[in-house]
Scaffold this motif. Structure first.
Motif, PDB file in Angstrom:
ATOM      1  N   TYR A 144       0.943  -1.144  -0.219  1.00 23.37           N
ATOM      2  CA  TYR A 144       0.335   0.115   0.424  1.00 23.37           C
ATOM      3  C   TYR A 144       0.757   0.670   0.149  1.00 23.37           C
ATOM      4  N   THR A 225      -5.814   1.848  -2.191  1.00 19.42           N
ATOM      5  CA  THR A 225      -6.192   2.324  -1.112  1.00 19.42           C
ATOM      6  C   THR A 225      -7.502   3.536  -1.248  1.00 19.42           C
ATOM      7  N   ASN A 228      -6.054   7.824  -1.308  1.00 19.01           N
ATOM      8  CA  ASN A 228      -5.519   8.379  -0.667  1.00 19.01           C
ATOM      9  C   ASN A 228      -3.904   8.480  -0.722  1.00 19.01           C
TER      10      ASN A 228
END
Lengths: 281, 285
Positions: A144, A225, A228
């Motif tokens: 991530y 994500t 994000n």
């Protein structure tokens, strides 16, 4: 002499209506919208001044450009060699390899991000496997984070790079290699002096397409994500889609700048190729 | 040095192949695994996840919506683009340069930019956003349909065919429908299949413009990502199998180049391929 060609008009007019409605009108409204204040209104440059003074949006451009350059470089470096290996196979195997490579190109966006979550996510197969061996992978690699996103971007660049480079190798004929080696050139010298200069414009063009492809990529990052990651396409998506913080005018300005970045990259690439090619020859 | 230059391409090829295939295989295994948490290979195999998926009406509906939207847009793209391409390349070659610029533009503009423009232009003005997405899909397929059709027209020498048909007394429209279309059909079909498979995987426009109100397969997959890994794998595998079937169909249509005597229809279909094949890999989503 020239008679009125009704068929031309009947067929071309619907196409141009579609193009106008779904290409020119949206592009035009985006550009004009980028010069309006929030909520619409008179001409202003505030959206642009905001982007150029807000470190958050500047960072988004920096991130997007960096990951696009990096993933295109890795992708093209691997593809240049791998594609050459493919051209050495017998013809019927080449065909099959290309079909299979092309098939993996369907693994883009959401399915691709998901496949990597299965492999490298928080409870991914490799993550758990390494944990079994007592290695904590999260210290070195986090799906991530930027390293994870790069892995995914490289993945979708590879099939595209191979499909674009493959036809270019046919410009290099085997008898040139024979001629060069008869004259005492090593394979390295052949590629340095003859092969590479011939391939270079193609490689540069492919690099352009890969770069643009990564700059505009939205789905993979979004799937990992949500909003994000601070990337330009993700920011644009967040600014225009219908949540409370929608600021379509600012999104439009970002869109215009993204388009200009792509255009600039294309021009720089073209100029650079011409220059480098002259030096190599 | 010599050994290095010889083996480097093979090493790169093997690495690329492994890199491309590990995610595919892992997803496939995961969709078939009973439970897979602590071992290298799954603890057991089952079709339970696929069973659950195919009994889920939400999935069937999403699949149906994707099928409907992509095929409708593909058909519209064929109807709008093929005749225009024909007419331009035969009767208005001067326009070709402009159309090619347009083709480049539609190919180069990222989906997210189109999404901004379409939202600004049409959102909240009483238009159904699904229709807008549909229209954008039709235009998005311009590069694939245009190049494919143009190459096919070249391959069958459409100009001479039209002259012959008109000499024999057919009107232009009739000659086009009865002579040209059947001849370039394989090429049209290849372009249409490519377009369909690209549209089936489209995510950006449908997500930004419409979102959950018209849940396609990609949106359904996105919704399932964080709920059930096994189900999400089963969706991904189903999608991948559909794409594999489509590409097998395309390969069959274009025929093997190694075949000594190529059928003319195969040559037409193949003419549709070279540009489109490479373009297809773009992160169309």
């Amino acid at each position: 002499m020239k008679r009125f060609n009704s068929m031309l008009y009947i067929t071309v007019i619907p196409l141009f209506i579609f193009v106008a409605l779904f290409m020119f009108v949206p592009l035009f409204t985006m550009i004009s919208g980028s010069f309006q204040p929030d909520g619409g209104g008179a001409f202003t440059l505030t959206q642009y001044t905001e982007i150029f003074t807000n470190p958050y949006y500047l960072k988004a451009f920096e991130n997007s450009i960096l990951i696009s350059l990096l993933s295109s470089l890795i992708g093209i470096a691997a593809a240049v060699f791998a594609t050459y290996a493919i051209t050495r196979f017998p013809k019927h195997i080449q065909e099959r390899v290309l079909v299979i490579t092309n098939l993996t190109s369907n693994f883009a966006g959401i399915p691709l991000a998901f496949a990597f979550i299965v492999l490298l996510g928080n409870s991914g197969l490799f993550t758990l496997l390494f944990r079994q061996f007592g290695i904590d992978m999260s210290a070195a690699f986090d799906l991530y984070s930027w390293s994870g996103l790069t892995v995914i971007y490289v993945y979708f660049q590879l099939p595209l790079a191979i499909m674009l480079l493959y036809p270019m190798y046919y410009a290099i004929q085997d008898n040139w290699k024979e001629a060069a080696s008869l004259l005492g050139a090593s394979p390295f010298q052949f590629w340095r002096r003859i092969g590479l200069p011939i391939l270079l414009p193609g490689i540069a063009g492919t690099f352009s397409i890969l770069f643009a492809n990564a700059m505009g990529a939205y789905a993979s990052a979004y799937a990992l994500t949500g909003s994000n990651y601070n990337l330009v396409p993700v920011r644009i998506g967040a600014l225009v889609s219908g949540d409370i913080f929608a600021r379509p005018e600012l999104g439009s300005a970002l869109g215009v700048l993204l388009g200009l970045t792509l255009l600039a990259a294309m021009l720089v690439n073209e100029w650079l190729t011409r220059k480098v090619r002259r030096d190599l020859l | 040095m010599t050994r290095l230059t010889r083996s480097l391409p093979m090493v790169a090829f093997a690495a690329v192949l492994i890199y491309l295939f590990i995610p595919v295989i892992a997803t496939l295994l995961y969709s078939l695994a009973t439970s897979w948490n602590k071992t290298i290979l799954p603890e057991g195999l089952t079709l339970q996840w696929f069973g659950e998926l195919f009994r889920d009406t939400r999935f069937i509906q999403a699949f149906g919506r994707s099928l409907l939207l992509s095929s409708a847009a593909t058909i519209a793209a064929v109807v709008v683009i093929v005749p225009a391409t024909f007419a331009i390349s035969l009767y208005a070659p001067k326009l070709e340069r402009w159309v090619q610029t347009l083709v480049m533009l539609t190919y180069a503009v990222p989906g997210v930019i189109m999404a901004v423009g379409l939202i600004r232009a049409y959102s909240g003005k009483g238009f159904s956003m699904i229709i807008i997405v549909f229209g954008a899909y039709v235009i998005g397929m311009l590069p694939f349909m245009y190049q494919g059709t143009r190459n096919s027209l070249r391959a069958v020498q459409a100009g001479s065919l039209m002259e012959a048909a008109e000499l024999l007394g057919a009107s232009r429209m009739k000659a086009f429908i009865r002579v040209i279309v059947p001849n370039i059909m394989p090429g049209i079909l290849v372009s249409a299949l490519l377009s369909f498979s690209i549209l089936f995987g489209e995510f950006v426009l449908i997500n930004i413009l419409v979102g959950g109100r018209f849940e396609t397969m990609q949106l359904y997959l996105y919704a399932k990502l964080n709920t059930s890994g096994h189900i999400a794998s089963a969706i991904t595998v189903t999608y991948f199998i559909l794409m594999a079937i489509l590409s097998a169909w395309i390969v069959k249509l274009t025929g093997r180049t190694s075949k000594p005597n190529k059928e003319p229809s195969a040559a037409v279909a193949e003419a549709a391929i070279p540009t489109t094949k490479a373009m297809m890999s773009k992160e169309a989503s």
